[in-house]
Design an enzyme around this catalytic site. Structure first.
Site, PDB file in Angstrom:
ATOM      1  N   ASP A 293       0.863  -1.173   0.000  1.00  0.00           N
ATOM      2  CA  ASP A 293       0.000   0.000   0.000  1.00  0.00           C
ATOM      3  C   ASP A 293       0.907   1.231   0.000  1.00  0.00           C
ATOM      4  OD1 ASP A 293      -2.130   1.668  -0.073  1.00  0.00           O
ATOM      5  OD2 ASP A 293      -3.168   0.847   1.672  1.00  0.00           O
ATOM      6  N   TYR A 294       0.293   2.358  -0.213  1.00  0.00           N
ATOM      7  CA  TYR A 294       0.991   3.630  -0.410  1.00  0.00           C
ATOM      8  C   TYR A 294       1.968   3.923   0.745  1.00  0.00           C
ATOM      9  CZ  TYR A 294       0.984   8.461  -2.203  1.00  0.00           C
ATOM     10  OH  TYR A 294       1.304   9.676  -2.742  1.00  0.00           O
TER      11      TYR A 294
END
Ligand code: BGC
Length: 747
Positions: A293-294
């Protein structure tokens, strides 16, 4: 080696590369079609370490939370093969330009993969996922995802960062808006439908996209509903409640998975080989690739399991995160980690192959530009069929929570006053994850009412969503006085739900309740329309209103859909997929809780030492599965084909449903079971089936469900999956609380 020899060597080396490249790009080998694996293998064999690492890098381009994030050097890095994938870059024209450069100027001509958050529609925005789930209409959900995929693909995208399948039982968590609610069975059905919708039957078609199941794993169980917070639960609960929707999505063909921000059992998911290798790869046989994820990789430094971002890259990669989104730790360190022997090159090859296979499957090596056709793009975005489907989905998603004295549907000759901060909002129709959605094309509820009635609407904003200003109350009272019925549109503004939007209070924010109280003093019938992304604690508002319609954030066709429901052009049929608590103190509250050793009903009334609160009942405000219609359905004649079944038998459960009201309508019939005695405690109810049936007024239908021993299985005391013989209750009804019941035995 002299210059001549060196020149010859260089020539031979180049010749070898060109030959291998030609080989890998060729789809045929002596008349035999080469498999994707063969093509990938020959390509990887000529890639440099930099180019391999490049395939593991996914960087943001253009529009992003923090503004443009593409580093100046990024185009050079892309052409050098050091960045292989982009997200947030879209439109056919823009992506064509980038892809062309790569195909013309890069050494190996490996097409870029373009990803984007397509959560509930791309340009045509559908209701938020929690709203879509409330339709319980699996084919409709698949169709909505199909349309989202078509629009995304036409807009230059190959990969959608969806579906989000995190189970959530704590509505304080803002991201509850993105999922299917609290129930595992329903969430699995929806997860499968979304994946099928996105990926279609052939990923290489120009109107299908790669799905990404997220966030793996158990992100929806963050403590106290605070986003990104710790997750701690038994492996039993993890496996039984939280993991099945990810597995269902993978079994339905999803070929990418996003790791989650949270830790599980003391280990951040990005560094968890238990989740990413043992479960995902080894137990489930996942064949796609895992993306972080980011900046989830970098965040392992904050989690305190590594000292620095280089350590984070090492841990994430070795734990099974194969592509990194935005964090740049792979970009910066993966090559060195391989050279230092901390990451094995075979492991890198494995990751790169998994990523490249997807590019092959998407048809990018055969035609890198097939997703970049501007004429097709124009025909596809906002196609009339898409807007009609968004309208249908929005109508199906709305849940009628109250309708006293049949105040709804409204009749056109009644003069309505439309009041509330969300009544004339276009922006808030979108919901928080409608990344490419455009608010300016959406008619607000006010403008949709005026289009429908052909008149100007008596309207006052009354107040803002989230401040204490009451100066608009007078104007609201003025219009309310002139009306026959008041329609109040209240709720949360769109960014009060979604990522990083946890709340400790689930009351209507600001002075909206005060506004409602003021208006209610006039004694006019009040219809409350709610726009919001999560269950709210609205006991008081429900009391003050005659009718309450939960409209969620309904999307591009939301205005017309609300109006069609209010005026009876469409009959509400949605049902809640998550419990509405009376107050925040009851959380977590869900229908499938355990009985406890001191259940309330087993003691005399007033007995203190039971599992209850001293200041509030155990009951929710609205239970799971709850939702009304303008018509009424009568349940009768619950029958079981057998009172005892064996482990290979199928039990048929039938019930008669009759539409005894004045409108044709859909009913969502729900089947639950309870395993009365197990080697471990079992929930008081578990959803095991549902059917949406349409009945004309006066019509009856027999609805059948079939249960087998497999449907009765769970993780037994020894953690093996299977059923246990014994007694079961079966319930069929209109919601989790209002059911007819019968008993059977599994022998
Ligand atoms: C979210 C993901 C999303 C990603 C890229 C993250 O903050 O958790 O769901 O896909 O950003 O936008």
């Amino acid at each position: 080696m002299d210059n001549k020899e060196f020149g010859l060597m260089r020539f031979l080396y180049l010749l070898l590369i060109v030959t291998i490249l030609l080989q890998s790009c060729r789809t045929q080998d002596n008349g035999r079609v080469k498999t994707i694996d063969e093509r990938v293998d020959s390509l990887v064999s000529v890639m440099t370490l930099d180019e391999k690492v490049g395939q593991t890098v996914l960087n943001g381009y253009g529009w992003d939370v923090s503004g443009p994030v593409m580093r100046e050097t990024n185009m050079k890095d892309i052409l050098d093969g050091k960045i292989g994938n982009l997200f947030n870059a879209y439109t056919a024209e823009f992506n064509l330009k980038l892809q062309k450069e790569v195909m013309e100027k890069s050494r190996l001509k490996i097409p870029l993969l373009f990803g984007y958050d397509v959560i509930h529609g791309h340009k045509t925005i559908f209701p938020i996922p929690l709203g879509e789930a409330s339709s319980w209409d699996i084919p409709a959900i698949e169709k909505a995802s199909r349309i989202a995929a078509k629009e995304a693909a036409a807009n230059g995208l190959h990969w959608v960062l969806a579906p989000m399948v995190d189970i959530c039982r704590d509505p304080r968590w803002g991201r509850v808006t993105e999922g299917a609610g609290e129930d595992t069975y329903l969430a699995c059905e929806i997860a499968k439908a979304r994946v099928k919708g996105f990926q279609g039957d052939d990923l290489s078609k120009r109107n299908t996209v790669l799905a990404c199941v997220k966030h793996f794993a158990a992100y929806g169980a963050s403590q106290a509903g605070r986003d990104y917070h710790t997750v701690d639960m038994s492996e039993r609960v993890l496996r039984e409640v939280y993991l099945p929707p990810y597995k269902a999505a993978i079994d339905a063909g999803a070929l990418s998975v996003m790791a989650s921000f949270n830790e599980y059992d003391g280990v951040p998911a990005h560094g968890s080989s238990f989740l990413l290798k043992d479960i995902l790869r080894n137990e489930w046989g996942f064949k796609g690739f895992v993306v972080s994820d980011y900046t989830g990789t970098n965040e392992m430094v904050n989690h305190g399991v590594v000292e620095d971002t280089k350590g984070a890259a090492e841990l994430a990669f070795n734990s099974g995160v194969e592509m990194e989104i935005q964090g740049n730790t792979y970009f910066d360190y993966l090559k060195d980690l391989v050279l230092e022997g901390k990451v094995k090159e075979e492991q890198l090859d494995y990751a790169v192959k998994n990523i490249l296979k997807m590019k092959f499957k998407l048809g990018l090596f055969d035609d890198p530009f097939q997703y970049c056709d501007t004429i097709y793009e124009k025909e596809t975005l906002y196609a009339p069929e898409h807007l009609e489907t968004a309208h249908d989905m929005a109508c199906k998603s709305m849940v009628l929570l109250k309708n006293e004295s049949n105040v709804l549907p409204l009749s056109k000759d009644k003069k309505i006053a439309l009041i509330g901060p969300l009544a004339d909002s276009q922006d808030d129709m979108l919901g928080s994850w409608s990344a490419a959605g455009e608010a300016h094309i959406i008619p607000s509820i006010k403008s949709a009412v005026s289009t429908f009635t052909g008149r100007d609407v008596l309207y006052a904003k009354g107040c803002n969503v989230d401040d204490a200003d009451q100066s608009g109350f007078d104007a609201a009272m003025k219009v309310a006085k002139k009306s026959d019925v008041v329609v109040m549109v209240l709720g949360e503004s769109r960014f009060m739900s979604g990522e990083a939007a946890s709340r400790t209070s689930l009351d209507l924010p600001g002075v909206q309740t005060e506004l409602l109280e003021e208006v209610s003093k006039l004694g006019k019938p009040i219809v409350l329309v709610l726009l919001n992304g999560r269950p709210l604690t609205i006991g008081k508002e429900v009391e003050l209103s005659d009718a309450v319609l939960e409209a969620w954030y309904p999307g591009t066709a939301g205005g017309k859909s609300v109006v069609d429901i209010l005026y009876g052009e469409r009959i509400p049929s949605g049902k809640l997929t998550i419990t509405f608590p009376q107050n925040v103190g009851q959380i977590p509250i869900h229908y499938n809780m355990k009985n406890t050793g001191r259940p309330l009903y087993s003691q005399p009334p007033g007995f203190k030492y039971t599992s209850r609160y001293i200041d509030c009942s155990n009951d929710p405000l609205f239970p799971f599965g709850y939702g009304l219609s303008y018509t009424k359905f009568e349940y009768s004649d619950l029958q079981l084909s057998h009172s005892v079944i064996g482990s290979r038998d199928t039990l048929k459960v039938s019930v008669q449903i009759k539409n005894i009201g004045d409108y044709d309508g859909d009913e969502i019939v729900q089947l639950y079971i309870r395993d009365l005695v197990g080697s471990v405690t079992r929930p008081v109810k578990e959803l095991k089936g549902f059917k949406k049936v349409f009945l004309k007024t006066g019509e009856s239908k027999i609805v059948n469900f079939y249960l087998s021993a497999n449907d009765l299985s769970f993780y037994r005391k020894d953690m093996s999956w299977g059923f246990e013989k014994g007694d079961f209750d079966v319930f069929v009804g209109t919601n989790s609380n209002d059911c007819k019941s019968a008993k059977f035995k599994l022998n």
